[in-house]
Scaffold this active site. Sequence first.
Site, PDB file in Angstrom:
ATOM      1  N   ASP A 177       0.849  -1.183   0.000  1.00 31.17           N
ATOM      2  CA  ASP A 177       0.000   0.000   0.000  1.00 31.17           C
ATOM      3  C   ASP A 177       0.878   1.223   0.000  1.00 31.17           C
ATOM      4  O   ASP A 177       2.022   1.153   0.418  1.00 31.17           O
ATOM      5  CB  ASP A 177      -0.793   0.020   1.307  1.00 31.17           C
ATOM      6  CG  ASP A 177      -2.122  -0.636   1.140  1.00 31.17           C
ATOM      7  OD1 ASP A 177      -2.498  -0.880  -0.002  1.00 31.17           O
ATOM      8  OD2 ASP A 177      -2.775  -0.894   2.163  1.00 31.17           O
ATOM      9  N   ASP A 182      -5.073  -2.940   4.668  1.00 32.78           N
ATOM     10  CA  ASP A 182      -5.711  -2.557   5.921  1.00 32.78           C
ATOM     11  C   ASP A 182      -7.227  -2.683   5.867  1.00 32.78           C
ATOM     12  O   ASP A 182      -7.864  -2.917   6.864  1.00 32.78           O
ATOM     13  CB  ASP A 182      -5.294  -1.136   6.330  1.00 32.78           C
ATOM     14  CG  ASP A 182      -5.310  -0.177   5.160  1.00 32.78           C
ATOM     15  OD1 ASP A 182      -6.023  -0.458   4.184  1.00 32.78           O
ATOM     16  OD2 ASP A 182      -4.613   0.848   5.228  1.00 32.78           O
ATOM     17  N   ASP A 235      -9.442  -5.733   1.503  1.00 37.20           N
ATOM     18  CA  ASP A 235      -8.119  -6.278   1.238  1.00 37.20           C
ATOM     19  C   ASP A 235      -8.027  -7.727   1.681  1.00 37.20           C
ATOM     20  O   ASP A 235      -7.101  -8.429   1.303  1.00 37.20           O
ATOM     21  CB  ASP A 235      -7.042  -5.489   2.002  1.00 37.20           C
ATOM     22  CG  ASP A 235      -6.813  -4.127   1.382  1.00 37.20           C
ATOM     23  OD1 ASP A 235      -7.122  -3.987   0.185  1.00 37.20           O
ATOM     24  OD2 ASP A 235      -6.332  -3.239   2.086  1.00 37.20           O
TER      25      ASP A 235
END
Lengths: 292, 1037
Positions: free
Chosen positions: B389, B730, B734
């Site tokens: 990310d 997070d 996901d």
Amino acid sequence: MAALQEKKTCSQRMEEFRHYCWNPDTGQLLGRTLSKWVWISLYYVAFYVVMSGLFALAIYTLMCTIDPYTPDYQDQLKSPGVTLRPDVYGERGLEIFYNVSDKTSWKDLTQTLHTFLSGYTPAAQEENINCSFEQYFIQKEFRAPNHTKFSCKFTADMLQNCSGLTDPNFGFEEGKPCFIIKMNRIVNFLPSNNNTAPRVDCTFLEENHKDFTPLEVDYYPSNGTFSLHYFPYYGKKAQPHYSNPLVAAKFLNIPKNKEVIIVCKIIAENVSFDNPHDPYEGKVEFKLKIQK
Amino acid sequence: MGKKKSEVYSVEVNGIKDIETTNEGDGKEKYRGLKDHLGHKKDHQKELKKELDLDDHKLNAKELEDKYGTNIIRGLTSTKAAEILARDGPNALSPPKETSEIIKFLKQMVGGFSILLWAGAVLCWIAFGIQFAKDKSASMDNVYLGFVLALVVIFTGIFAYYQEAKSTNIIASFSKMIPRQALVIRDGEKKEIPAGQLVVGDIVEIKGGDQIPADIRILASHGCKVDNSSLTGESEAQSRSCDFTHENPLETKNIGFYSTTCLEGTATGMVINTGDRTIIGRIASLASGVGNEKTPIAIEIEHFVHIVAGVAVSIGVIFFIIAVSMKYPVLESIIFLIGIIVANVPEGLLAAVTVSLSLTAKRMAKKNCLVKNLEAVETLGSTSIICSDKTGTLTQNRMTVAHLWFDNQIYQADTSEDQEAQIFDQSSATWASLSKIVTLCNRAEFRPGQETVPIMKKIVVGDASETALLKFSEVIMGDIMETRKRNRKVAEIPFNSTNKFQLSIHETDDPNDKRFLLVMKGAPERILEKCSTIMINGQEQPLNESSAEAFQTAYMELGGLGERVLGFCHLYLPEDEFPDTYPFDVETMNFPTSDLCFVGLLSLIDPPRSTVPDAVTKCRSAGIKVIMVTGDHPITAKAIAKSVGIISANSETVEDIAKRLNVPVEQVNKRDAKAAVVNGMELKEMSQEQLDEVLINHTEIVFARTSPQQKLIIVEGCQRQDAVVAVTGDGVNDSPALKKADIGIAMGIAGSDAAKNAADMVLLDDNFASIVTGVEEGRLIFDNLKKTIAFTLTKNIAELCPFLIFIIAGIPLPIGTITILFIDLGTDIIPSIALAYEKAESDIMNRKPRHKKKDRLVNQQLALYSYLHIGILQSLGAFLAYFTVYTEQGFRPTRLIFLRSEWEDGNINDLEDSYGQEWTRYQRKYLEWIGYTSFFVAIMVQQIADLIIRKTRRNSIFQQGLFRNKVIWIGIASQIIIALILSYGFGSITAMNFTTLRVQYWFVAIPYAIVIWLYDEFRKLLIRRYPGSWWDKNMYY
């Protein structure tokens, strides 16, 4: 966490294995080409030759440190074991059962004794000398032929009534059997520190014998002693013809049709018979049942 | 459209319809990734679909009250709430279904070598049974041995189970650390209760910064905005009101979802779903259906177990056949078989591996990597691609002022995490004006009571940009709140998307200056439109074309850095027109909003964490590809990627090349470009092959504007390249990607519970750099496990050879089965664990990640070197000890050969030795035990040498340092002490088969220990000298 599983079918696995065994593309046999196999084999051969050499050298060095006449240590041989003839073992130790009227039941027992005593014929003892002194036969030098030490004669006739010469049935037929007690050889072992000869003492094992009548025994040689001149033993190399002295015990009052336990101990200063871990040390216990 | 969407929604969750349907609208696409994985859980889904028929958003307040038996003003009564709580259970996501504890335990009992040992135990009992049937006085030895073997299995099983339970508990305790609170109205009173206690029908109040505690239907709202990114992946804030705006519950504005955050404003809502029945709960539980498969290390260990078990069984069977054909009774042959199995199986190894892994897990936890699954420790080490990310992981997750532009010049601001002062040139009068605007035209405020907190850590009420500006000015000028008090605000127009500016009017703090100051900030182009002058060096100058061009250039440049640019302007209102008492009205705007004076630009960015560039460089040298996957704009994504080194300074994308060569993008050879920035929209159009091509051809890849579901597609793409993929995430959405990844890494701070549940690892500080330290630990443990296994396997040969020689050459048994167990589970345990503390031999971050199919934990070289080199040497050393004892006690080697049948015959009590001495059976037995003990001691002594050589695989022991790893010495001490205790302490206990030993017998094997060490040093020397040679290939494990 995922997907690393290699799911293969059986045929795929077989194919892979076949490919491993012989890979035609690279000429690999079991994962290596022929020349690689040769190399690796050569290496292993060389490696193992060197290693074997090293090991042989180590053993050779070990043997060089060893005294050929006496062992370095006798950690387990502090006190000699005792054995009995005839020796028939049952489920728990020595068990001698026979029937007086059935000759076949004791024929094997007397046969054992005859075989055992064949090593004690005058012919077999020819190389040994006659000894009559009742003390330790200490020999510092190698006086005997071929750089050996002398051994004293022990012939079967010293066992008199139990020698099998006068009574080839060793008393088994009349229910008064002879048993031969042998003390194990230990190099340089002296039974006592003074001049008392070790003596065999056979009794009923009390606990199993309520109406206690002491066991009557005739010992041969008389007193049931092992003459001191048979000690010490100097080992196989120094005394190649040495034979153990024996004591025969003829039991006179064995109750019939009843199992009794008899224990024969060696009475001597340096012989212990109460090692809980070794029932054969300094004594021999056996069951005896004579049927009529 | 609305109807269609609602249909789409149901499609997503029951996953029956085709992917085409989902391509029709925007909202659908979000669920695309999930779908494939959920498709197979059909029965589960029917139930879900029913539950999802959510119509609460269509109901009005009255109907809702009736439906849930509540009162909007007074809330539920406590008793009713308790009833519902009892009915529905607590408002929490139930953790994914665990295998039952008993199954787990039983698995430990039959896994690995346990089966072999069970077989050994059963064979023991069978052997005893046969013996007993034949002879009532049979010795109980075999029964004991069987029990010991069973105990070993049970003990190691309990141990492994306990270790696993312990690591599971760490994570359990972690997630319970912060109990969330919810403000609820019950019995007409406001109460703060743990969020877990909420029930359907509760009336809750939420405010900016709160996490929404359950699915709620909004009843009243004041400027409430929520961040639904954890659900939809859309990072833009969405407003929430009580109006029913959409058929689809996901799209309508009057529903707030569990676990999303309220960014600003306040709202009151009614709880309509709790716990697993919330939308998020359902997605999470479905996501957990993505298979949980074996970790690389589990595969490696399985591979190793197969090798060892294969060796054990084949040698066992071969010798069983040999024994039978040598006319040994079958019963005895079975007992030999047991001995061979016990000698071959490294009983203590799996426990040692578990301990090593958990030690590493502990070490990683200290470095902020919390590992949920012990085996994941190593997976991280073999990672070859990290899909990371951007926000929060690579960046600090807070907007910060990065650049300023005034006086026709760009200034750079410090963006590090702990800035205390800014060092750019602040002498210009323009800066004085600019700073005033920045300070005053800002609605953000520090939350009171944080005087002692460093500025950067203070909590601010306000949106991200304003927070950044507030902190920026606070750092430079100190006490902003005081400045604002001195410059009283008389009017204000907050930012809105139509105006695209924010304005406020203040009194000045100069008592002589009675003018009002109008300050404004907003989108630069809008601000510039409103200006007629520009301030240069404190002087107002007319805004001519050249200054406008300078502005444009600066704006483009800052925008090109991916930064959010804000323009600032001001105007002193003339005193005569706007006296003290002038009634400013923001509705009618009775004040000028044009012909202002342009002062400067500030640009904001979420700056990279300062540790990240280093970490990325480390990854690169470690052969790990770092792929950025973000929902952000491609330009921002690329800028951040460049600044952290994911796209290195000199590499270009296809677009860059096209621009440089001035040719259309299509003409550029894609292979020339090292880097690639792939847009989410492009990704959607790509076929699998095209994606593969991107992943193969470009080493530096950024995926921008992606939805969390596309992450899953990217992960699958990477896995098709045979990569071990680590994924950070997070959001709830996901979780499928986290599950799918070889190692899923959830964020500890920003991460949702669902993500943490799905992940194998939790990053406590959300920092990318922690992943890299984790990788390092993972690689180290792989190397060290190799050493541990090599150490443990070696002595198996020394334990096995006695049986083989015993069978073939008929010598008295050199070592007993029980004694072997004392080596495997006694002297060798601590040393094998100690190897886990060994430091790396070279920079392990400078080599490629291991190939999961080629670089095996136990490879041919390791097995051959351990078994056929060191193992054989050890056997020779141990046999030397054995022969020494027997020879010195009276039995020379020549006498021992083929002595076995007489030796073991209990009826022979006058067995002659080499000196003519006669031995009773018990005397022989004790001698045999001296032999066992000396053989045991010899193996122990040589295992010390083995331990020392296993410290390194390539370096000389002196390069590694003998004393750097202190635990090794504890291991060596433990070996010696345990052996001393066994020999002298338990020497008298006959069941243990140990005896006291003459002092010199402890030293017999030492020459062999030295030979082992020399040989291994020689091996390592040649490996270092001739890399790539035949020797290197065959001797390096």
